[in-house]
Design a protein around this motif. Structure first.
Motif, mmCIF file in Angstrom:
data_model
loop_
_atom_site.group_PDB
_atom_site.id
_atom_site.type_symbol
_atom_site.label_atom_id
_atom_site.label_comp_id
_atom_site.label_asym_id
_atom_site.label_seq_id
_atom_site.Cartn_x
_atom_site.Cartn_y
_atom_site.Cartn_z
ATOM 1 N N THR A 168 -1.838 8.626 -6.222
ATOM 2 C CA THR A 168 -0.555 8.869 -5.573
ATOM 3 C C THR A 168 0.118 10.059 -6.240
ATOM 4 O O THR A 168 -0.342 10.550 -7.272
ATOM 5 C CB THR A 168 0.379 7.639 -5.667
ATOM 6 O OG1 THR A 168 0.726 7.414 -7.041
ATOM 7 C CG2 THR A 168 -0.286 6.396 -5.082
ATOM 8 N N GLU B 258 0.825 -1.194 0.000
ATOM 9 C CA GLU B 258 0.000 0.000 0.000
ATOM 10 C C GLU B 258 0.870 1.259 0.000
ATOM 11 O O GLU B 258 1.926 1.307 0.635
ATOM 12 C CB GLU B 258 -0.922 0.022 1.229
ATOM 13 C CG GLU B 258 -1.824 -1.208 1.344
ATOM 14 C CD GLU B 258 -2.691 -1.422 0.115
ATOM 15 O OE1 GLU B 258 -3.090 -0.423 -0.528
ATOM 16 O OE2 GLU B 258 -2.960 -2.584 -0.223
ATOM 17 N N ALA C 64 -6.306 -1.211 -3.515
ATOM 18 C CA ALA C 64 -6.905 -0.326 -4.514
ATOM 19 C C ALA C 64 -5.812 0.412 -5.263
ATOM 20 O O ALA C 64 -4.726 0.656 -4.726
ATOM 21 C CB ALA C 64 -7.860 0.664 -3.849
ATOM 22 N N GLY D 16 -0.152 5.394 0.235
ATOM 23 C CA GLY D 16 -1.126 6.476 0.243
ATOM 24 C C GLY D 16 -0.567 7.728 -0.404
ATOM 25 O O GLY D 16 0.641 7.844 -0.661
ATOM 26 N N ASN E 145 -5.175 3.469 -5.826
ATOM 27 C CA ASN E 145 -5.511 4.809 -5.380
ATOM 28 C C ASN E 145 -4.594 5.865 -5.993
ATOM 29 O O ASN E 145 -3.547 5.547 -6.565
ATOM 30 C CB ASN E 145 -5.392 4.874 -3.848
ATOM 31 C CG ASN E 145 -4.042 4.382 -3.365
ATOM 32 O OD1 ASN E 145 -3.743 3.194 -3.447
ATOM 33 N ND2 ASN E 145 -3.209 5.284 -2.874
#
Length: 244
Positions: free
Chosen positions: A174, A141, A170, A143, A172
Motif C-alpha cells: 500500500t 481490504e 493478504a 489496494g 499487500n
C-alpha cells in the motif's frame, strides 16, 4: 549565507521531501514527547502526522487492542477542541472509555457505513476536511490505488489517518507511511491496588518508509506511553502464555 539561514533552507527542503514521500505536511510544532518511544523509528525522530498509518489484526482480541492503541495515539496529539472521525461498520468503542486516552467523548464522531466501497469513499472525503485532526477507518481490504488516493488527500489537508484492517486476505503493498501490528499483553494491577492494571501492548512497527522497523513493549499510564522494563515484559508475556 548565515548558518541559521542554511538550517532553515534545509528544514524547508526536508519538509518538501517528506511530503512527497508520504510523511504529510511537517507540523509547525512536531509532536515528540507524547508519542515516544515510537518517534525514534521515523525520519528526524518525528512521529509523522498528516500521513497514513496502517494496522493489521487477525484475532478479535488483537482488534480490540489495536482500537485501544489507536485511540491512545490519536489522543496523544489531539489538542483541546480537536475533532476525530471513526468510520466503521459497527461501533465497537465505548465512548466514555476514550477519556483514559485523553479524548473527550464529544470530540469523537462515529460514522456507521455498511458497504466496504462506501467506507473507503467516506474515509477519503473525511481526509480532505482540514477541520479534522484525525480519521480512523476500519476496512478489510485496501489496494494500492485506493491507498494512494487516501495519501493524496492527507498530503493536501494534513489530517492523520489510522486505517485498521481486520483479517485482510493478504498483507499487500500500500502507499501507507507505516504498517503496525498490535498484540495485547497481560496487565498487572499496581501494587496495593485492586482491579485491572493499565493497558499493555506489544507494539510492532512492521514497515516504515525511510525509517527503522522496531518493536516496543509499552503500557499506557499517566496519560502517556511508558516502556515496560524487561522484568515486567517477561512476566506479562509468561502470564499471557499461561492464560492461553
Amino acid at each position: 549565507m548565515q548558518a541559521e539561514q542554511k538550517r532553515e533552507m534545509v528544514k524547508a527542503l526536508q519538509a518538501k521531501i517528506n511530503a512527497m514521500q508520504g510523511f504529510g505536511k511537517m507540523p509547525e510544532e512536531p509532536v515528540t514527547d507524547g508519542l515516544m518511544p515510537f518517534s525514534s523509528a521515523f525520519p528526524g525522530n518525528v512521529f509523522p502526522t498528516g500521513a497514513i498509518h496502517e494496522f493489521i489484526s487477525y484475532e478479535p482480541v488483537e482488534a480490540a487492542s489495536t482500537s485501544g492503541f489507536i485511540s491512545a495515539l490519536a489522543g496523544s496529539f489531539m489538542k483541546p477542541g480537536s475533532l476525530c472521525l471513526w468510520i466503521a461498520k459497527e461501533k465497537m468503542i465505548f465512548p466514555p472509555a476514550l477519556k483514559q486516552f485523553g479524548i473527550e467523548p464529544d470530540r469523537m464522531i462515529f460514522i456507521k457505513v455498511l458497504k466496504p466501497k462506501d467506507t473507503l469513499w467516506t474515509i477519503e472525503e473525511a481526509l480532505k476536511c482540514e477541520a479534522l485532526t484525525a480519521v480512523i477507518g476500519e476496512v478489510k481490504e485496501l489496494g494500492f490505488t485506493e491507498s494512494r488516493r487516501l495519501q493524496l488527500a492527507v498530503e493536501q489537508s494534513g489530517v492523520t489517518a489510522f486505517i485498521h484492517r481486520f483479517r485482510p486476505f493478504a498483507e499487500n503493498a500500500t502507499a501507507c507511511t507505516a504498517r503496525w501490528k498490535i498484540t495485547p499483553l497481560a496487565s498487572s494491577p499496581e501494587e496495593g491496588l485492586p482491579g485491572l492494571g493499565h493497558s499493555c501492548w506489544d507494539v510492532q512497527l512492521l514497515k516504515v518508509r525511510n525509517g527503522s522497523p522496531h518493536s516496543w513493549p509499552v503500557t499506557w499510564a499517566g496519560g502517556c506511553f511508558r516502556p515496560l522494563v524487561e522484568k515486567q515484559f517477561s512476566a506479562q508475556t509468561q502470564h499471557a502464555r499461561n492464560a492461553g
